[in-house]
Design an enzyme around this catalytic site. Structure first.
Site, PDB file in Angstrom:
ATOM      1  N   ASP A 159       0.844  -1.203   0.000  1.00  0.00           N
ATOM      2  CA  ASP A 159       0.000   0.000   0.000  1.00  0.00           C
ATOM      3  C   ASP A 159       0.880   1.254   0.000  1.00  0.00           C
ATOM      4  O   ASP A 159       0.604   2.229  -0.708  1.00  0.00           O
ATOM      5  CB  ASP A 159      -0.902  -0.010   1.243  1.00  0.00           C
ATOM      6  CG  ASP A 159      -1.647  -1.328   1.370  1.00  0.00           C
ATOM      7  OD1 ASP A 159      -2.373  -1.676   0.432  1.00  0.00           O
ATOM      8  OD2 ASP A 159      -1.474  -2.025   2.392  1.00  0.00           O
ATOM      9  N   HIS A 187      -4.674  -3.248   6.638  1.00  0.00           N
ATOM     10  CA  HIS A 187      -4.470  -3.543   5.213  1.00  0.00           C
ATOM     11  C   HIS A 187      -5.804  -4.005   4.637  1.00  0.00           C
ATOM     12  O   HIS A 187      -6.082  -5.186   4.527  1.00  0.00           O
ATOM     13  CB  HIS A 187      -3.399  -4.607   5.000  1.00  0.00           C
ATOM     14  CG  HIS A 187      -3.386  -5.119   3.588  1.00  0.00           C
ATOM     15  ND1 HIS A 187      -2.966  -4.347   2.530  1.00  0.00           N
ATOM     16  CD2 HIS A 187      -3.804  -6.279   3.049  1.00  0.00           C
ATOM     17  CE1 HIS A 187      -3.111  -5.030   1.404  1.00  0.00           C
ATOM     18  NE2 HIS A 187      -3.621  -6.202   1.685  1.00  0.00           N
TER      19      HIS A 187
HETATM   20  P1  NAX Z   1      -2.219 -18.214  -3.998  1.00  0.00           P
HETATM   21  O1  NAX Z   1      -3.575 -18.783  -3.802  1.00  0.00           O
HETATM   22  O2  NAX Z   1      -1.616 -18.169  -5.351  1.00  0.00           O
HETATM   23  O3  NAX Z   1      -1.187 -19.027  -3.077  1.00  0.00           O
HETATM   24  C1  NAX Z   1      -1.442 -19.341  -1.752  1.00  0.00           C
HETATM   25  C2  NAX Z   1      -0.680 -20.613  -1.430  1.00  0.00           C
HETATM   26  O4  NAX Z   1      -0.785 -20.850  -0.036  1.00  0.00           O
HETATM   27  C3  NAX Z   1      -1.229 -21.859  -2.142  1.00  0.00           C
HETATM   28  O5  NAX Z   1      -0.168 -22.519  -2.815  1.00  0.00           O
HETATM   29  C4  NAX Z   1      -1.782 -22.699  -0.993  1.00  0.00           C
HETATM   30  O6  NAX Z   1      -1.624 -24.087  -1.223  1.00  0.00           O
HETATM   31  C5  NAX Z   1      -0.909 -22.231   0.165  1.00  0.00           C
HETATM   32  N1  NAX Z   1      -1.482 -22.471   1.487  1.00  0.00           N
HETATM   33  C6  NAX Z   1      -2.769 -22.423   1.891  1.00  0.00           C
HETATM   34  N2  NAX Z   1      -2.888 -22.744   3.179  1.00  0.00           N
HETATM   35  C7  NAX Z   1      -1.638 -22.993   3.626  1.00  0.00           C
HETATM   36  C8  NAX Z   1      -1.105 -23.397   4.886  1.00  0.00           C
HETATM   37  N3  NAX Z   1      -1.899 -23.632   5.922  1.00  0.00           N
HETATM   38  N4  NAX Z   1       0.232 -23.574   4.982  1.00  0.00           N
HETATM   39  C9  NAX Z   1       1.036 -23.394   3.922  1.00  0.00           C
HETATM   40  N5  NAX Z   1       0.591 -23.010   2.706  1.00  0.00           N
HETATM   41  C10 NAX Z   1      -0.725 -22.812   2.556  1.00  0.00           C
HETATM   42  O7  NAX Z   1      -2.260 -16.776  -3.310  1.00  0.00           O
HETATM   43  P2  NAX Z   1      -1.264 -15.552  -3.509  1.00  0.00           P
HETATM   44  O8  NAX Z   1      -1.696 -14.747  -4.655  1.00  0.00           O
HETATM   45  O9  NAX Z   1       0.120 -16.053  -3.474  1.00  0.00           O
HETATM   46  O10 NAX Z   1      -1.608 -14.690  -2.200  1.00  0.00           O
HETATM   47  C11 NAX Z   1      -1.309 -15.159  -0.906  1.00  0.00           C
HETATM   48  C12 NAX Z   1      -1.921 -14.259   0.154  1.00  0.00           C
HETATM   49  O11 NAX Z   1      -1.406 -12.937   0.078  1.00  0.00           O
HETATM   50  C13 NAX Z   1      -3.447 -14.134   0.041  1.00  0.00           C
HETATM   51  O12 NAX Z   1      -3.995 -14.267   1.357  1.00  0.00           O
HETATM   52  C14 NAX Z   1      -3.625 -12.699  -0.418  1.00  0.00           C
HETATM   53  O13 NAX Z   1      -4.857 -12.165  -0.013  1.00  0.00           O
HETATM   54  C15 NAX Z   1      -2.468 -12.018   0.257  1.00  0.00           C
HETATM   55  N6  NAX Z   1      -2.068 -10.702  -0.259  1.00  0.00           N
HETATM   56  C16 NAX Z   1      -1.671  -9.760   0.632  1.00  0.00           C
HETATM   57  C17 NAX Z   1      -1.219  -8.520   0.245  1.00  0.00           C
HETATM   58  C18 NAX Z   1      -0.769  -7.514   1.243  1.00  0.00           C
HETATM   59  O14 NAX Z   1      -0.469  -6.394   0.822  1.00  0.00           O
HETATM   60  N7  NAX Z   1      -0.706  -7.768   2.562  1.00  0.00           N
HETATM   61  C19 NAX Z   1      -1.202  -8.141  -1.182  1.00  0.00           C
HETATM   62  C20 NAX Z   1      -1.202  -9.306  -2.107  1.00  0.00           C
HETATM   63  C21 NAX Z   1      -2.064 -10.460  -1.696  1.00  0.00           C
HETATM   64  O15 NAX Z   1      -3.362 -10.222  -2.106  1.00  0.00           O
END
Ligand code: NAX
Length: 328
Positions: A159, A187
């Site tokens: 952000d 956030h």
């Molecule tokens: P993806 O869905 O591409 O990847 C998430 C991965 O996490 C998957 O491979 C899944 O198998 C794995 N996973 C799920 N549960 C798990 C657990 N208990 N232990 C280990 N791995 C696990 O998501 P992606 O685009 O990489 O985003 C990840 C997270 O970042 C989401 O929650 C998203 O909302 C968040 N974000 C946060 C941002 C921020 O500024 N704070 C911005 C970007 C993003 O949206």
């Protein structure tokens, strides 16, 4: 030769993970002279893809990369961790209420916090990226009573960087000439990007912009809704920019902020600026000797006060909700 730093990344097979791991292994997280070992945590369905990514990491022959371990057990993945990037989370799916979302993520961040408590290195630093990031950080922190609370942080650096870029474009200066911008609060869509203390090429940003309506109607919503705009345009959520911000956050935490500048991070509130103690909220922060410090003594005008309060109220509600669910 230096001992490698153990960096644990959760959600390693996801899209942010894919954008993040290569940059960590190349030295951009900690520095060009710091060897790293990667520990990848995935759920069982993600293990195979994580193995593929590990093969590609091998194929880069990064001189600083001293090994990649993959596990679906948090107790293994956080063993000896010096830095933990908690990226994997449960996304909100159609029809999911906020309570369901918090509960599903509690099921992830509570055991991970406990595993960090029991197995991480004494100098562990945790950045939560997975949403809802601030409250997930709170849940992990509550499950790790033996780890100093200020080692748990939540990412608002994306952000912050979005706001820097928007302000640079509006004022026609290079991004590097903007200092002291602040993201306050959660956030989420309620976050408040604050330019009133920011400097544009040495001059007060609010005075340079001189357009409160642009701030209220264009700048703030553009920054707050940027994630949705990226999804709309790209057909997938921010990944490379999110990974970049995670790198920035940890790099700053470890290596410090420049004199005369600060950044934004979700850190544990000490009660500053009327943010209730213990909430993990975004503040203006400096970093020195591996510690974030909240910048003190800024005047908060009426425009800012109402917006900070609204975002902090949302954080309080999230905290109440996870308390009610027994997650903290
Ligand atoms: P993806 O869905 O591409 O990847 C998430 C991965 O996490 C998957 O491979 C899944 O198998 C794995 N996973 C799920 N549960 C798990 C657990 N208990 N232990 C280990 N791995 C696990 O998501 P992606 O685009 O990489 O985003 C990840 C997270 O970042 C989401 O929650 C998203 O909302 C968040 N974000 C946060 C941002 C921020 O500024 N704070 C911005 C970007 C993003 O949206």
């Amino acid at each position: 030769t230096r001992t490698p730093v153990n960096v644990t990344v959760t959600g390693a097979a996801g899209q942010i993970g894919y954008a993040l791991l290569f940059r960590i292994a190349s030295g951009q997280l900690l520095g060009a002279d710091v060897p790293v070992k990667l520990r990848l945590l995935e759920i069982p369905q993600g293990l195979k893809a994580a193995e593929g990514t590990a093969m590609e990491l091998d194929d880069c022959a990064f001189p600083l990369l001293r090994g990649v371990d993959i596990s679906d057990d948090p107790n293994v993945a956080f063993d000896g961790a010096n830095v933990a990037l908690l990226v994997g989370a449960r996304p909100r799916t159609k029809g999911m209420e906020r309570g369901d979302l918090l509960e599903a993520n509690g099921g992830i961040f509570k055991p991970q916090g406990k595993a960090i408590n029991d197995h991480a290195a004494d100098d562990i630093k945790v950045l939560v990226v997975g949403n809802p990031a601030n409250t997930n950080a709170l849940i992990a922190q509550a499950a790790a009573p033996d780890v100093p609370g200020d080692r748990f942080t939540a990412m608002t650096r994306l952000d912050h960087n979005r706001a820097l870029s928007q302000l640079a474009q509006k004022t026609g200066v290079p991004v590097g000439e903007i200092k002291k911008l602040t993201i306050w609060g959660n956030h989420s869509a309620t976050q408040y990007p604050d330019v009133f203390h920011a400097e544009v090429a040495g001059k007060n940003a609010a005075e340079v912009v001189n357009d409160e309506q642009w701030l209220a109607d264009t700048f703030i919503p553009t920054v707050a809704k940027r994630g949705a705009a990226i999804i709309e345009a790209r057909g997938a959520s921010s990944a490379a920019s999110a990974a970049n911000a995670a790198i920035d956050h940890v790099h700053t935490w470890v290596n410090g902020t420049d004199a005369g500048d600060w950044t934004s991070a979700g850190v544990v509130s000490d009660g500053s600026y009327g943010v209730p103690e213990g909430l993990i909220s975004s503040f203006p922060v400096t970093a020195k000797d591996g510690q974030f410090e909240i910048v003190q003594g800024l005047d908060v005008n009426e425009f800012s006060r109402t917006r900070i309060d609204a975002s902090v109220k949302e954080l309080e509600e999230e905290r109440e909700a996870v308390r009610g669910l027994g997650l903290i």
